[in-house]
Design an enzyme around this catalytic site. Structure first.
Site, PDB file in Angstrom:
ATOM      1  N   THR A  80       0.875  -1.175   0.000  1.00 49.92           N
ATOM      2  CA  THR A  80       0.000   0.000   0.000  1.00 49.92           C
ATOM      3  C   THR A  80       0.911   1.223   0.000  1.00 49.92           C
ATOM      4  O   THR A  80       2.082   1.119   0.385  1.00 49.92           O
ATOM      5  CB  THR A  80      -0.875   0.045   1.271  1.00 49.92           C
ATOM      6  OG1 THR A  80       0.004   0.178   2.395  1.00 49.92           O
ATOM      7  CG2 THR A  80      -1.709  -1.202   1.430  1.00 49.92           C
ATOM      8  N   GLU A 109      -5.539  -4.273  -0.729  1.00 48.51           N
ATOM      9  CA  GLU A 109      -5.907  -5.421   0.110  1.00 48.51           C
ATOM     10  C   GLU A 109      -6.949  -6.317  -0.559  1.00 48.51           C
ATOM     11  O   GLU A 109      -7.260  -7.386  -0.067  1.00 48.51           O
ATOM     12  CB  GLU A 109      -6.469  -4.922   1.451  1.00 48.51           C
ATOM     13  CG  GLU A 109      -5.432  -4.289   2.368  1.00 48.51           C
ATOM     14  CD  GLU A 109      -5.195  -2.807   2.113  1.00 48.51           C
ATOM     15  OE1 GLU A 109      -5.526  -2.319   1.014  1.00 48.51           O
ATOM     16  OE2 GLU A 109      -4.675  -2.125   3.017  1.00 48.51           O
ATOM     17  N   LYS A 116     -15.977  15.567  11.337  1.00 50.89           N
ATOM     18  CA  LYS A 116     -17.021  15.480  12.354  1.00 50.89           C
ATOM     19  C   LYS A 116     -17.299  16.878  12.868  1.00 50.89           C
ATOM     20  O   LYS A 116     -16.482  17.481  13.549  1.00 50.89           O
ATOM     21  CB  LYS A 116     -16.574  14.551  13.486  1.00 50.89           C
ATOM     22  CG  LYS A 116     -16.408  13.145  12.971  1.00 50.89           C
ATOM     23  CD  LYS A 116     -15.893  12.176  14.005  1.00 50.89           C
ATOM     24  CE  LYS A 116     -15.508  10.874  13.339  1.00 50.89           C
ATOM     25  NZ  LYS A 116     -14.138  10.840  12.831  1.00 50.89           N
ATOM     26  N   TRP A 118     -21.687  14.248  10.394  1.00 54.03           N
ATOM     27  CA  TRP A 118     -20.549  13.894   9.546  1.00 54.03           C
ATOM     28  C   TRP A 118     -20.639  14.643   8.230  1.00 54.03           C
ATOM     29  O   TRP A 118     -21.705  14.772   7.644  1.00 54.03           O
ATOM     30  CB  TRP A 118     -20.550  12.394   9.253  1.00 54.03           C
ATOM     31  CG  TRP A 118     -20.031  11.557  10.361  1.00 54.03           C
ATOM     32  CD1 TRP A 118     -19.889  11.918  11.672  1.00 54.03           C
ATOM     33  CD2 TRP A 118     -19.611  10.203  10.259  1.00 54.03           C
ATOM     34  NE1 TRP A 118     -19.396  10.861  12.382  1.00 54.03           N
ATOM     35  CE2 TRP A 118     -19.216   9.802  11.551  1.00 54.03           C
ATOM     36  CE3 TRP A 118     -19.510   9.290   9.209  1.00 54.03           C
ATOM     37  CZ2 TRP A 118     -18.743   8.522  11.815  1.00 54.03           C
ATOM     38  CZ3 TRP A 118     -19.047   8.027   9.463  1.00 54.03           C
ATOM     39  CH2 TRP A 118     -18.654   7.643  10.762  1.00 54.03           C
TER      40      TRP A 118
HETATM   41  P1  ADP Z   1      -3.451   3.156  -0.856  1.00 60.18           P
HETATM   42  O1  ADP Z   1      -2.150   2.505  -0.916  1.00 60.18           O
HETATM   43  O2  ADP Z   1      -3.430   4.639  -1.081  1.00 60.18           O
HETATM   44  O3  ADP Z   1      -4.358   2.717   0.251  1.00 60.18           O
HETATM   45  P2  ADP Z   1      -5.164   1.762  -2.670  1.00 60.18           P
HETATM   46  O4  ADP Z   1      -5.093   1.889  -4.133  1.00 60.18           O
HETATM   47  O5  ADP Z   1      -5.130   0.442  -2.065  1.00 60.18           O
HETATM   48  O6  ADP Z   1      -4.023   2.651  -2.223  1.00 60.18           O
HETATM   49  O7  ADP Z   1      -6.390   2.613  -2.134  1.00 60.18           O
HETATM   50  C1  ADP Z   1      -7.575   2.080  -1.654  1.00 60.18           C
HETATM   51  C2  ADP Z   1      -8.476   3.171  -1.198  1.00 60.18           C
HETATM   52  O8  ADP Z   1      -8.707   4.111  -2.239  1.00 60.18           O
HETATM   53  C3  ADP Z   1      -9.851   2.710  -0.799  1.00 60.18           C
HETATM   54  O9  ADP Z   1      -9.873   2.191   0.494  1.00 60.18           O
HETATM   55  C4  ADP Z   1     -10.668   3.979  -0.956  1.00 60.18           C
HETATM   56  O10 ADP Z   1     -10.565   4.809   0.184  1.00 60.18           O
HETATM   57  C5  ADP Z   1     -10.005   4.678  -2.102  1.00 60.18           C
HETATM   58  N1  ADP Z   1     -10.760   4.431  -3.341  1.00 60.18           N
HETATM   59  C6  ADP Z   1     -10.524   3.529  -4.287  1.00 60.18           C
HETATM   60  N2  ADP Z   1     -11.417   3.627  -5.281  1.00 60.18           N
HETATM   61  C7  ADP Z   1     -12.268   4.621  -4.944  1.00 60.18           C
HETATM   62  C8  ADP Z   1     -13.426   5.195  -5.540  1.00 60.18           C
HETATM   63  N3  ADP Z   1     -13.906   4.804  -6.712  1.00 60.18           N
HETATM   64  N4  ADP Z   1     -14.042   6.194  -4.870  1.00 60.18           N
HETATM   65  C9  ADP Z   1     -13.589   6.635  -3.687  1.00 60.18           C
HETATM   66  N5  ADP Z   1     -12.509   6.132  -3.078  1.00 60.18           N
HETATM   67  C10 ADP Z   1     -11.845   5.142  -3.684  1.00 60.18           C
END
Ligand code: ADP
Length: 539
Positions: free
Chosen positions: A186, A331, A438, A443
């Site tokens: 990540t 993940e 918040k 929210w």
């Molecule tokens: P990082 O390493 O930054 O966590 P990831 O590519 O695994 O990279 O990111 C996953 C996260 O990206 C998700 O948990 C979510 O918060 C955000 N995400 C992915 N796709 C979308 C989407 N279509 N809309 C909003 N958030 C998104």
């Protein structure tokens, strides 16, 4: 009773072999990293070279389970490395070259990579880490001998020379389907990056699940331009999906700017594009500037961050392309939900359809999801209640690499996202749990606010953070980058937002900036912004 059906393992090498017999002529077109020219090959040819590479790796001395890193753009050589490394039972560890040097060092050393395949223009990243990567024994530069760089690094190996003398014949080992195959970290918005190790089984199942019409709709006739990098969660699984269907692949190499993408779109006529919103902003702005429209593209997969309404509209109204909103994470291999077109959706008036397209979509087959409150109680699927989004499925992480289990006792993974689910099973991300604002017991979704703000014609990028406030606990602050040559005042922006938002959602202030920090996967990095503006409302 266990029924007597065959239990053949689900292996990545069987994807490759299926491609060889089923559609060896399926094209793989790449923009070369070396000089930007176009390279053409086929699944059949690439499979032969993957076998040469497999022979070369074993001859060099890799052992089952070894981690082999790639630091590379989307090209046919990277595709070969995907299949060769996994096929022989080693691990393909794709590394994001946009990470900071300290993160690169941490990741190489945490994974204990023995070898790295690197693209020509990324060799300097390794030069900077010289002497800091004790496990690394070989650096293979993904080019031919004519283009080998002058480098202070000793014993660089040339990819084409490395494979040249080896046979194009190779019998892939019949591995256990639960064998490790690839590793992604990540991008670490807080703390060190965490590794997620995929298995052959999880990868093959994920590839199959991405194909149907209600997912990415990948068929033999598809021509896919994945701008999402091969170091970003396995290019969302696309390099594995194409060997099942025989779709044509168009790899953009290192050039992801609007002009370079447009050239590929004109020459290769892709039907499906895939990438993060920032890439599409670049392309859409470029197309506006030259007054061109895309003819061949049916759909554009957008994931990684929320797709703004203005982008959904621009693709539809100007280019006749459906924005396929998708959600997932490292993940989850990464696909969780996809918002695909269907009869009911297409029958709606455009404005109503856009509202649904803003949602991140329905889970693909294999992914279960639910939302829960802080006490762990499941919340109703009424499209209103929102809570922590929990997921479960065969390509979702159980434990991070070299780390403890993260899944709950009953097998769910907490995504760190806050979402609602409507009665039609559409999921909508409200925010990341750490970014939600918040304010006075209510929210506010920073994502929703950002999406409305980027609809302003002068705004290039928007970032909303919650910062401390004496009376309301937290209040939103809007940080804005203006488009080149455009101008707008704080009041202009607030006036634009006002009719579109509940009153208490309106940011208390707007700050104009020249740049905003991003993670290596292009997401806004909000932690340093919150620190920088921590006392903005307290003065
Ligand atoms: P990082 O390493 O930054 O966590 P990831 O590519 O695994 O990279 O990111 C996953 C996260 O990206 C998700 O948990 C979510 O918060 C955000 N995400 C992915 N796709 C979308 C989407 N279509 N809309 C909003 N958030 C998104």
């Amino acid at each position: 009773m266990l029924a007597p059906m065959m239990k053949t393992p689900l292996l990545i090498s069987s994807l490759l072999e299926f491609g060889v017999v089923s559609h060896p002529d399926a094209e793989i077109v790449s923009r070369k990293v070396e000089d930007g020219s176009i390279h053409r090959t086929t699944q059949g040819e690439a499979a032969k070279r993957a076998k040469q590479l497999a022979n070369a790796l074993l001859n060099w001395g890799v052992k089952p389970g070894d981690r082999i890193a790639t630091l590379a753009w989307n090209t046919w050589r990277h595709y070969e490395a995907y299949y060769a490394t996994t096929g022989i039972g080693t691990v393909c560890h794709t590394i994001n070259p946009r990470l900071f040097p300290e993160q690169l060092e941490y990741i190489f050393n945490h994974a204990e990579d023995r070898m790295v395949f690197v693209d020509l223009n990324l060799v300097p990243l390794l030069e900077n880490l010289e002497g800091k990567l004790p496990h690394l024994q070989a650096i293979v530069v993904m080019t031919d001998s004519d283009n080998m760089p002058d480098s202070k690094l000793q014993n660089l190996i040339c990819y084409e020379d490395f494979i040249a003398a080896h046979s194009t014949e190779f019998e892939w080992p019949r591995l256990d389907e639960d064998t490790d195959c690839s590793l992604c970290y990540t991008s670490g918005t807080t703390g060190n990056p965490k590794g997620v190790m995929y298995t052959h089984r999880s990868t093959v199942l994920h590839a199959i699940a991405s194909l149907p019409q209600q997912a990415l709709n990948i068929s033999q006739d598809s021509v896919i331009l994945p701008v999402v990098p091969m170091f970003h969660v396995n290019c969302w699984g696309i390099p594995y999906a194409v060997t099942i269907t025989g779709a044509k692949l168009v790899f953009p190499g290192a050039a992801m700017d609007g002009k370079s993408l447009w050239e590929l779109i004109v020459s290769e006529k892709p039907t499906l594009l895939a990438g993060v919103p920032t890439v599409w902003l670049g392309l859409l702005n470029y197309l506006d500037s030259i007054n061109e429209t895309m003819e061949s593209v049916d759909s554009v997969v957008v994931g990684g961050s929320a797709a703004p309404l203005s982008m959904i509209k621009a693709f539809d109204e100007k280019h006749g392309a459906f924005l396929l909103h998708a959600w997932g994470m490292t993940e989850m291999s990464p696909i969780g939900t996809i918002n695909a077109p269907n009869k009911q959706l297409n029958a709606l008036p455009a404005s109503e359809r856009y509202e649904i397209q803003r949602k991140q979509g329905k889970p693909v087959f294999g992914v279960e999801m639910k939302i829960i409150d802080d006490d762990g109680n499941e919340l109703p699927r009424d499209g209103k209640a929102y809570g922590r989004l929990m997921v479960r499925g065969p390509w979702i992480v159980n434990a991070y690499y070299k780390s403890d289990k993260v899944a709950t006792e009953d097998g769910w993974f907490d995504t760190g996202d806050v979402a609602n689910i409507d009665p039609d099973n559409y999921m909508q991300i409200v925010d990341r749990s750490k970014d939600v604002i918040k304010s006075g017991g209510e929210w506010i979704s920073s994502i929703d606010l950002e999406n409305v703000a980027v609809g302003h014609p002068a705004v290039a990028e928007a970032c909303v953070i919650g910062i401390p406030h004496e009376k309301w606990q937290e209040r939103p602050l809007l940080l804005v980058i203006l488009k080149e040559g455009a101008s707008a005042t704080r009041e202009d922006i607030l006036e634009f937002l006002e009719p579109q938002l509940a009153k208490f959602w309106l940011p208390d202030d707007v700050v104009f900036r020249d740049e905003l920090p991003h993670t290596a996967t292009g997401k806004l990095l909000k932690v340093p912004m919150r620190e920088e503006y921590a006392s903005h409302y307290l003065k």
